[in-house]
Design an enzyme around this catalytic site. Sequence first.
Site, short mmCIF file in Angstrom:
data_model
loop_
_atom_site.label_atom_id
_atom_site.label_comp_id
_atom_site.label_asym_id
_atom_site.label_seq_id
_atom_site.Cartn_x
_atom_site.Cartn_y
_atom_site.Cartn_z
N PHE A 230 0.82 -1.21 0.00
CA PHE A 230 0.00 0.00 0.00
C PHE A 230 0.85 1.25 0.00
O PHE A 230 2.03 1.24 0.33
CB PHE A 230 -0.93 0.02 1.23
CG PHE A 230 -0.21 0.07 2.56
CD1 PHE A 230 0.40 1.24 3.01
CD2 PHE A 230 -0.14 -1.06 3.38
CE1 PHE A 230 1.06 1.29 4.24
CE2 PHE A 230 0.52 -1.02 4.61
CZ PHE A 230 1.12 0.16 5.03
N LEU A 231 0.19 2.35 -0.37
CA LEU A 231 0.69 3.71 -0.18
C LEU A 231 -0.40 4.43 0.60
O LEU A 231 -1.56 4.40 0.21
CB LEU A 231 0.91 4.41 -1.52
CG LEU A 231 1.88 3.75 -2.51
CD1 LEU A 231 1.59 4.21 -3.92
CD2 LEU A 231 3.31 4.10 -2.13
N HIS B 298 5.19 -7.47 12.50
CA HIS B 298 5.33 -6.63 11.31
C HIS B 298 4.03 -5.95 10.95
O HIS B 298 4.00 -5.08 10.07
CB HIS B 298 5.83 -7.46 10.13
CG HIS B 298 4.79 -8.24 9.39
ND1 HIS B 298 3.87 -9.04 10.01
CD2 HIS B 298 4.51 -8.32 8.05
CE1 HIS B 298 3.09 -9.60 9.11
NE2 HIS B 298 3.46 -9.18 7.91
N GLY B 299 2.92 -6.34 11.57
CA GLY B 299 1.63 -5.76 11.25
C GLY B 299 0.55 -6.38 12.10
O GLY B 299 0.84 -6.98 13.15
N PRO C 35 2.02 -1.58 10.52
CA PRO C 35 0.71 -1.23 9.95
C PRO C 35 -0.39 -2.22 10.35
O PRO C 35 -0.13 -3.39 10.62
CB PRO C 35 0.98 -1.29 8.44
CG PRO C 35 2.09 -2.28 8.30
CD PRO C 35 2.93 -2.17 9.54
N GLY C 36 -1.62 -1.69 10.37
CA GLY C 36 -2.78 -2.56 10.57
C GLY C 36 -3.38 -2.89 9.22
O GLY C 36 -2.70 -3.41 8.34
N SER C 37 -4.63 -2.55 9.00
CA SER C 37 -5.28 -2.75 7.70
C SER C 37 -5.61 -1.38 7.12
O SER C 37 -5.37 -0.34 7.75
CB SER C 37 -6.57 -3.56 7.87
OG SER C 37 -7.53 -2.80 8.58
#
Length: 399
Positions: free
Chosen positions: A166-167, A328-329, A304-306
């Site tokens: 993602f960005l 990592h997430g 990061p999550g979602s």
Amino acid sequence: MARETTLPISLADTRDRVKMWAFEEDVETEAMAQLRRISELPWVHGVRVMPDVHVGKGATIGSVIAMNQAVSPSAVGVDIGCGVAAVRTSIRADQLADLHLLRSRIEASIPVGFNAHEELPDLRRYGMETGVLDLFNRFETLDEKVQPLKTRAVKQLGTLGGGNHFLELCLDQEDRVWITLHSGSRNIGKTLADRHISIAKSLGHNQGLVDKELAVFIEGTPQMDAYKHDLWWAQEFAAHSRALMLGLFKEQVAKHFAGLEVSFDAPINVHHNYVREEVIDGQTLLVTRKGAIRAGAGDLALIPGSMGTGSYIVRGRGNPSSYFSASHGAGRRMSRTQAKKNFTEQDLAAQTLGIECRKDAGVLDEIPAAYKDIHQVIEAQKDLVEVVGHLRTILCVKG
């Protein structure tokens, strides 16, 4: 609270090799079986399991595997050097405008999915010319099977890919805007990984393994030397690729907010699918982080999550019990196939309400409900990382 537990493995000689920051009852049966198989490998010093743990190909995602003079290319996986990057901007929430237009500009600047640059962007604009030129000057030293892929690899540098990459544009708790991204080594990394995984599976010392996906290379052999050479190169490619995307992303943000004097802090850029030589328990070991970050004392990272729950900026506590690692997430709680069966585009729109992003069937497998609760994942590893800030997603680009 933190959940450090010892995995109840029946074999006495592997009982102390595994520690978990998740409760066994919360982990899929197949993931537990994977962890047991990994821990029983004779080269394994120990395995550490993060709270985002779930089944992976080759090895369990959310695991840290410390090996003595050996490494498993399948455990590293096919997205060598996959990781995340983040940078805080000077923009405030009350200065935001027309996020749909900004998303369009980002998507036009940074190729996503299977797309690539028509020509590599001018690296001098981002201060990357020397490093990238050196990287590709060494391309001819890689495995012969990837030599025809140089042009493709050059054009894929600084491109996103698909899946969970993602960005994003996010807001922190002080309403400052952050740029974040998640990507790996694209086709060149996958091709190198597939090549070496195939070689490892053919070696004599791996023929008796219960799971051929855990085939290893042994230190001091030409196969190990060749793999490590290509591995280090692919990890470097991935880091450069994220750096280039950050440069392109920052450029579009600066253009979009041309009326402001936009500035950017120093970036965070970390791997979470990689190998590194580290001193663990007084020994120099090869540590594979398969969906895990290094969380040494003071190390800054992004977890990061979602696409609906945002991310956390964290600082490592340097806990040796986890091999200086953290998650990592959020980690998936259901497969992509399950997500597509269980949810609709209407569910996706509802769960990403207020976020400028795609809401079509093509990204349904990335719906927030397919992931674990990122807040609970962070809570479970309080002894591994210190929370610097929570980032709330306001714009998300998916491949």
